[in-house]
Design a protein around this motif. Structure first.
Motif, PDB file in Angstrom:
ATOM      1  N   SER A  36      23.086   5.738 -10.145  1.00 32.85           N
ATOM      2  CA  SER A  36      21.633   5.589 -10.130  1.00 32.85           C
ATOM      3  C   SER A  36      21.201   4.311 -10.845  1.00 32.85           C
ATOM      4  O   SER A  36      20.321   3.571 -10.360  1.00 32.85           O
ATOM      5  N   LEU A  37      21.838   4.033 -11.989  1.00 35.18           N
ATOM      6  CA  LEU A  37      21.485   2.823 -12.730  1.00 35.18           C
ATOM      7  C   LEU A  37      21.916   1.566 -11.987  1.00 35.18           C
ATOM      8  O   LEU A  37      21.216   0.540 -12.017  1.00 35.18           O
ATOM      9  N   ASN A  38      23.049   1.629 -11.313  1.00 35.14           N
ATOM     10  CA  ASN A  38      23.488   0.473 -10.518  1.00 35.14           C
ATOM     11  C   ASN A  38      22.505   0.180  -9.390  1.00 35.14           C
ATOM     12  O   ASN A  38      22.195  -0.981  -9.105  1.00 35.14           O
ATOM     13  N   MET A  39      22.020   1.232  -8.729  1.00 38.81           N
ATOM     14  CA  MET A  39      21.035   1.042  -7.663  1.00 38.81           C
ATOM     15  C   MET A  39      19.728   0.477  -8.219  1.00 38.81           C
ATOM     16  O   MET A  39      19.084  -0.368  -7.589  1.00 38.81           O
ATOM     17  N   ALA A  40      19.345   0.941  -9.400  1.00 35.87           N
ATOM     18  CA  ALA A  40      18.117   0.436 -10.013  1.00 35.87           C
ATOM     19  C   ALA A  40      18.234  -1.048 -10.341  1.00 35.87           C
ATOM     20  O   ALA A  40      17.321  -1.834 -10.077  1.00 35.87           O
ATOM     21  N   ILE A  41      19.385  -1.438 -10.890  1.00 40.84           N
ATOM     22  CA  ILE A  41      19.576  -2.851 -11.242  1.00 40.84           C
ATOM     23  C   ILE A  41      19.707  -3.707  -9.986  1.00 40.84           C
ATOM     24  O   ILE A  41      19.283  -4.872  -9.959  1.00 40.84           O
ATOM     25  N   LYS A  42      20.254  -3.138  -8.915  1.00 42.42           N
ATOM     26  CA  LYS A  42      20.334  -3.871  -7.656  1.00 42.42           C
ATOM     27  C   LYS A  42      18.936  -4.171  -7.123  1.00 42.42           C
ATOM     28  O   LYS A  42      18.670  -5.254  -6.593  1.00 42.42           O
ATOM     29  N   ASN A  43      18.029  -3.221  -7.245  1.00 38.57           N
ATOM     30  CA  ASN A  43      16.648  -3.442  -6.802  1.00 38.57           C
ATOM     31  C   ASN A  43      15.902  -4.410  -7.707  1.00 38.57           C
ATOM     32  O   ASN A  43      15.043  -5.162  -7.245  1.00 38.57           O
ATOM     33  N   ASP A  44      16.212  -4.357  -9.007  1.00 39.07           N
ATOM     34  CA  ASP A  44      15.505  -5.211  -9.973  1.00 39.07           C
ATOM     35  C   ASP A  44      16.523  -5.700 -11.012  1.00 39.07           C
ATOM     36  O   ASP A  44      16.718  -5.066 -12.046  1.00 39.07           O
ATOM     37  N   PRO A  45      17.188  -6.829 -10.741  1.00 38.65           N
ATOM     38  CA  PRO A  45      18.253  -7.305 -11.646  1.00 38.65           C
ATOM     39  C   PRO A  45      17.778  -7.616 -13.054  1.00 38.65           C
ATOM     40  O   PRO A  45      18.600  -7.664 -13.973  1.00 38.65           O
ATOM     41  N   LYS A  46      16.476  -7.830 -13.235  1.00 36.51           N
ATOM     42  CA  LYS A  46      15.975  -8.183 -14.559  1.00 36.51           C
ATOM     43  C   LYS A  46      15.319  -7.005 -15.278  1.00 36.51           C
ATOM     44  O   LYS A  46      14.597  -7.210 -16.254  1.00 36.51           O
ATOM     45  N   ASN A  47      15.589  -5.806 -14.820  1.00 36.41           N
ATOM     46  CA  ASN A  47      15.013  -4.626 -15.464  1.00 36.41           C
ATOM     47  C   ASN A  47      15.774  -4.354 -16.764  1.00 36.41           C
ATOM     48  O   ASN A  47      16.906  -3.858 -16.758  1.00 36.41           O
ATOM     49  N   ALA A  48      15.152  -4.688 -17.877  1.00 28.66           N
ATOM     50  CA  ALA A  48      15.828  -4.576 -19.178  1.00 28.66           C
ATOM     51  C   ALA A  48      16.144  -3.130 -19.523  1.00 28.66           C
ATOM     52  O   ALA A  48      17.191  -2.836 -20.113  1.00 28.66           O
ATOM     53  N   LEU A  49      15.263  -2.210 -19.175  1.00 24.51           N
ATOM     54  CA  LEU A  49      15.478  -0.812 -19.515  1.00 24.51           C
ATOM     55  C   LEU A  49      16.721  -0.260 -18.826  1.00 24.51           C
ATOM     56  O   LEU A  49      17.526   0.454 -19.431  1.00 24.51           O
ATOM     57  N   CYS A  50      16.901  -0.614 -17.545  1.00 21.95           N
ATOM     58  CA  CYS A  50      18.074  -0.127 -16.813  1.00 21.95           C
ATOM     59  C   CYS A  50      19.365  -0.688 -17.410  1.00 21.95           C
ATOM     60  O   CYS A  50      20.361   0.037 -17.565  1.00 21.95           O
TER      61      CYS A  50
END
Length: 791
Positions: free
Chosen positions: A656-670
């Protein structure tokens, strides 16, 4: 008998010029005299437009069954008063099946598309989604100009195809879409009845005032035997005793027998002087009409055109009028383009080739003939002979100005109906482009939506509506800087536009722009205190200043003003979470999803409450519901990963976290939570790499340095561990002190080694236990709060 058409025309004239008080007064007088469906509908319309919806509802309640117009208006009133069952019952009256939309179309005629739209609204309010979808699709098939129907389909999670919806497959669609608005006589009842006047109107460009003038002159001349008064359909008969000497009442003023008016001499003018004066007026009026006709034809072009690179300047030579259909339903195009025109070869030597020639005055012979003819003959003469004479006497040139080549355009190829359809097709082309962009936005595919909006023509792109859509798209992408840029442009250009100002205020909340948010709140309070958006903005303003109790009061005011505003309930739920009133927050979120099942922000809020209560299974279910609505949100994916990790579903959490970072590579929380999971499962090298990348994104977050220090401690590098603990202390002395003590206290360290700094119970930075997660420094805790409230 009573002739009600002139009174109706006066009422519509008042309504069209927003003089609703006089329209109501005159409508009441008319309805007192004539109890008919037309006068009832006119009175109810006047009430409705004057804001007296309850009055319109009451007068139609027991009498709405007479005409489809009255039933549709009554249904609209009932819908506005939230009496949905009554509204639907009236609209579907005398219809065999509730799903038989063909009967609805046959009964309501020109109103059918709007009736189906109203049926769809009622079905949506009563949670009958499929019925609403069917009605909306049928309405768009009849009238593709109804953008709100397409918009509503998108909000109902449908995926309508703009390329198939916004089409004019048949020429009849134009008539169905425009109703009778293509006529120049736009009053509900036609006043002109003389066939010669109608025939002249069919061939020349006449405004309603022109036609009424000719008709009035015709009636004035009736005393000379030139024209008999038209026979009028008997509406109501009554007996008038003129011998009694009483003054005529309202009804008597419109009394007229159903036969021709006797020909009696005019009491003040001689026959010769009257006829000479009238002939002079008509001749001057006809000259003005011809000049205006030329000016209109000179500038005629489609309003919407699919190609705007070539500009054509056209001069037109009138020729013999083409026969056109007559009757009350003659279209505007028939009145504008009434003659077949031919192009003549461009005369390059003529200095006036791009100008219109001035029509010459009638000859003496013509004047004599005009003076002697009857009015009926005069109408025919103006209709045919004048245009034929102009064809012989005037020599016009037709040129086309092209940026690359000056080639003549043969106007014989220009069909007025084709020009009308071209303009409509240009609008359809624009709606298809906007429809694709809006469809992407409704599915939260914001990048594609932005690309589609950017491809719009410049004059359409730089409009506040498109700016609003772009602002929403950037907001959903958490790009608050660009979001604020577009919304600030809207507020500066149109300060009174309140749409999406609530989203604008939330974006300012995320950027911590206190001054801008306070200024926006003050502006909206001065502009409109009765809008729920005003109170939402004020609530966000006080929330930014950490005055959560005051923010709750303002958000309560917003839902009092508009109890059907889902976003206000959602923000109110966020504030209750900040004050730890979870039961009240849950109630707010449930109200929001009741009003809008696709309001994913509220589903996310419900998941947050369950996560705080450590009911991680229920939290995951609600997070997944939010993700099914907006599957592009990296924030939702991040929180799903957090609760999965809390349930020891480590592999699913990492996915789930990998998919989140794939959608938004600069998401610091993820990235922080993925690094925390790597640390918890003993992958220190992966955790260190993740946290070092995160340090570049958020260089001032003390918790990042603290976790890096813990990783180095596990790796046995005490020097680097101490260095990062020191940096964490410098960034947040109060928050890091207890964490550093815990890191170096073996007894505490052993009890917390297996705990993840990313435990869902710590996502808001609250100190509810002694775990490492709940002692996060303020900086990173505020980032978590942003993530929650952004939804």
């Amino acid at each position: 008998m009573i002739i009600q058409e002139p009174v109706q025309a006066a009422i519509w004239h008042c309504l069209n010029h927003y003089d609703f008080a006089d329209a109501v007064f005159l409508s009441e007088r008319l309805y007192a005299e004539v109890k008919s469906d037309d006068s009832l509908f006119l009175l109810a319309t006047a009430y409705y437009r004057n804001g007296q919806i309850d009055h319109a509802y009451q007068i139609l309640k027991d009498k709405h069954g007479c005409s489809p117009q009255c039933r549709y208006l009554f249904g609209s009133c009932a819908f506005d008063m939230q009496k949905y069952a009554e509204a639907e019952a009236v609209i579907m009256e005398n219809i065999s099946s509730k799903n038989n939309f063909e009967e609805v179309i046959n009964i309501y005629g020109d109103q059918a598309a709007f009736t189906l739209l109203l049926i769809a609204k009622i079905a949506a309010k009563t949670e009958r989604r499929q019925r609403a979808v069917d009605a909306l699709k049928r309405a768009l098939k009849i009238n593709p100009f109804l953008w709100s129907s397409f918009e509503m389909l998108c909000k109902l999670a449908e995926k309508p195809d703009p390329n198939s919806i916004f089409q004019l497959n048949e020429l009849d669609n134009l008539t169905k879409c425009h109703g009778n608005n293509l006529q120049y006589i736009t009053t509900p009842q036609q006043i002109l009845t003389k066939s010669s006047v109608n025939d002249m109107n069919n061939r020349m460009v006449f405004t309603p005032e022109d036609s009424m003038l000719v008709n009035a002159n015709s009636l004035c001349m009736s005393g000379f035997g030139l024209l008999s008064a038209p026979k009028v359909k008997r509406l109501r008969c009554r007996t008038v005793d003129s011998s009694a000497g009483a003054s005529p009442n309202f009804g008597m003023l419109f009394e007229r027998e159903e036969h021709s008016t006797p020909t009696t001499p005019h009491p003040t003018l001689t026959e010769a002087n009257e006829q000479k004066s009238f002939t002079k007026k008509v001749r001057a009026h006809v000259g003005n009409l011809i000049n205006r006709n030329e000016a209109i034809l000179k500038n005629i072009k489609p309003v919407f055109s699919q190609s705007s690179n070539v500009t054509n300047t056209i001069s037109i030579t009138p020729s013999t009028p083409a026969p056109m259909p007559t009757g009350p339903n003659v279209r505007r195009s028939s009145r504008l383009f009434t003659s077949s025109y031919s192009a003549v070869k461009e005369n390059n030597k003529s200095p006036n080739r791009n100008k219109f020639a001035t029509p010459k005055s009638p000859s003496r012979k013509t004047k004599t003939r005009l003076a002697k003819c009857s009015l009926n003959e005069l109408n025919t003469y103006m209709d045919l002979n004048t245009l034929n004479r102009l064809k012989k006497e005037k020599s016009e040139t037709v040129t086309s100005t092209d940026n690359k080549n000056n080639s003549a355009i043969n106007l014989n190829m220009v069909n007025p109906i084709q020009i009308q359809k071209q303009s409509a097709e240009g609008l359809m082309h624009l709606l298809r482009d906007i429809g694709r962009a809006y469809l992407h936005l409704s599915q939260f595919n914001c990048k594609s939506a932005i690309n589609e909006f950017n491809n719009l023509p410049s004059h359409q792109f730089h409009t506040t509506w498109v700016y609003g859509m772009l602002g929403v798209a950037y907001f959903e992408m958490a790009d608050y800087e660009n979001c604020v840029k577009y919304f600030s442009d809207i507020h500066s250009k149109e300060p009174c536009r309140l749409n999406y100002m609530d989203i604008y205020s939330t974006a300012l909340w995320h950027l911590q722009k206190e001054v801008a948010l306070s200024s926006l709140a003050q502006d909206l309070v001065q502009i409109n205190k009765n809008s729920p958006i005003t109170w939402v903005v004020s609530g966000n303003c006080f929330s930014l200043h950490k005055e959560h109790d005051t923010a709750i009061k303002f958000l309560h005011r917003a839902v009092q003003v508009d109890p059907s505003f889902p976003y206000a309930y959602t923000l109110l739920g966020h504030e209750y979470i900040m004050t730890e009133e979870l039961d009240k927050a849950m109630s707010c979120y449930r109200n929001a999803v009741r009003l809008d099942p696709r309001h994913y922000n509220a589903w996310f809020g419900i998941g947050t409450i369950y996560s705080k209560q450590e009911r991680f299974h229920l939290a995951e279910i609600n997070y997944n519901t939010a993700l099914s609505i907006n599957n592009y949100s990296s924030v939702i994916m991040c929180h799903i990963g957090m609760v999965q990790h809390a349930q020891k579903k480590t592999e699913k959490a990492l996915y789930s976290l990998n998919m989140a970072i794939k959608n938004d590579p600069k998401n610091a929380l993820c990235k922080f939570h993925r690094g925390s999971i790597y640390f918890a499962i003993g992958k220190y090298a992966e955790a260190l790499k993740e946290l070092e990348e995160l340090k570049e994104i958020v260089p001032k977050e003390s918790l990042v340095y603290y976790l890096i220090g813990k990783v180095y401690k596990k790796l046995g590098n005490t020097d680097l561990a101490l260095m990062h603990f020191s940096w964490a202390t410098d960034l947040d002395p109060k928050g890091a002190s207890s964490q550093i003590k815990e890191a170096f206290d073996p007894s505490i360290g052993r009890s917390t080694e297996m705990e993840s700094p990313a435990s869902p119970s710590a996502e808001d930075g609250q100190s509810e236990s002694n775990s490492v997660q709940q002692q996060e420094p303020l900086g990173f805790a505020s980032l978590h709060e942003d993530s929650d409230d952004s939804l």
